[in-house]
Motif scaffolding. Structure first.
Motif, PDB file in Angstrom:
ATOM      1  N   VAL A  50       0.856  -1.193   0.000  1.00 45.29           N
ATOM      2  CA  VAL A  50       0.000   0.000   0.000  1.00 45.29           C
ATOM      3  C   VAL A  50       0.886   1.233   0.000  1.00 45.29           C
ATOM      4  N   ALA A  51       0.546   2.193  -0.869  1.00 49.19           N
ATOM      5  CA  ALA A  51       1.367   3.391  -1.043  1.00 49.19           C
ATOM      6  C   ALA A  51       0.478   4.599  -1.259  1.00 49.19           C
ATOM      7  N   THR A  52       1.101   5.767  -1.308  1.00 53.56           N
ATOM      8  CA  THR A  52       0.374   7.000  -1.642  1.00 53.56           C
ATOM      9  C   THR A  52       0.508   7.335  -3.121  1.00 53.56           C
ATOM     10  N   ASP A  53       1.427   6.657  -3.798  1.00 50.72           N
ATOM     11  CA  ASP A  53       1.710   6.919  -5.219  1.00 50.72           C
ATOM     12  C   ASP A  53       1.494   5.635  -6.007  1.00 50.72           C
ATOM     13  N   PRO A  54       0.649   5.638  -7.034  1.00 48.47           N
ATOM     14  CA  PRO A  54       0.413   4.415  -7.811  1.00 48.47           C
ATOM     15  C   PRO A  54       1.656   3.904  -8.523  1.00 48.47           C
ATOM     16  N   ALA A  55       2.659   4.776  -8.689  1.00 46.68           N
ATOM     17  CA  ALA A  55       3.894   4.364  -9.354  1.00 46.68           C
ATOM     18  C   ALA A  55       5.007   4.019  -8.356  1.00 46.68           C
TER      19      ALA A  55
END
Length: 240
Positions: A113-118
């Protein structure tokens, strides 16, 4: 005098037998929905419901104890409690030092899980809770592992930019993602790890293990375990 001594001896045996039926369940209390501390200061969550029902079916009196995750196995071995019920996945490595009951939660996916899709989860900095199978996976993946003592800290590391992503059980991260209003998102591919979640016991406690195995199996057979899984994790979660 003999009658008094005999009565005293019988009372001692009875008391000992009763005491032997009291089992201490050790959990973390910081890994919802598996386990957490509610507003009343009590252990709650899926594992509270499961543990109480297992003890009822095994005719045991159970007491709940909380312990930090990074010392949860050593404190089982030293006798601070009798059973680990803390979202612990069954692995070959852990099975070398403790014993496990049959699983009471099926093998499930772990996700990034991240804040940036990349977000670069292959070679970037990825946070995970210390001593977990997720931390072990990250360490072997080529990414840089950033470990924390609690699961909440692993998520905070993503939010404050210390890590590009957190890697943990999907069932733990899914509600956090849902409540983030789009700030957090799953990235990369889910990874299947471990053999499901089981009770951890000392290897010498074979009789206790047998009681718990029988209780878990009865919950699987009558559907009550699946009902608790759906209650705490939702209808989409894998069941038995």
């Amino acid at each position: 005098m003999k009658n008094i001594l005999l009565t005293t001896a019988l009372l001692a045996l009875t008391t000992g037998a009763a005491a032997a039926q009291t089992v201490r369940l050790g959990t973390e209390g910081a890994y919802p929905p598996f386990n957490f501390i509610n507003d009343a200061g009590e252990v709650a969550g899926f594992e509270r419901d499961v543990g109480d029902e297992i003890c009822k079916r095994a005719a045991l009196t159970c007491e709940w104890v909380t312990n930090e995750w990074d010392s949860i196995i050593p404190n089982l071995q030293s006798g601070n409690y009798d059973v680990i019920i803390a979202g612990m996945s069954i692995t070959e490595e852990r099975d070398k030092v403790i014993d496990f009951s049959q699983n009471y939660f099926p093998p499930a996916a772990s996700v990034y899980v991240a804040t940036d899709p990349a977000a670069d989860v292959a070679t970037g900095v990825v946070s995970a809770q210390v001593g977990t199978i997720q931390a072990g996976h990250v360490a072997e993946s080529g990414a840089t592992l950033l470990e924390f003592a609690t699961p909440d800290e692993t998520v905070a590391a993503v939010r404050n930019g210390e890590a590009v992503a957190v890697f943990a059980d999907k069932d733990f991260l899914a509600p956090i993602v849902a409540e983030s209003n789009g700030e957090l998102m799953e990235v990369g591919e889910p990874v299947q790890l471990g053999g499901g979640v089981g009770l951890g016991l000392r290897e010498s406690d074979t009789e206790l293990k047998a009681k718990f195995d029988a209780a878990i199996q009865s919950m699987k057979d009558d559907g009550s375990l699946n009902a608790l899984i759906e209650k705490h994790f939702g209808p989409e979660t894998a069941k038995f």
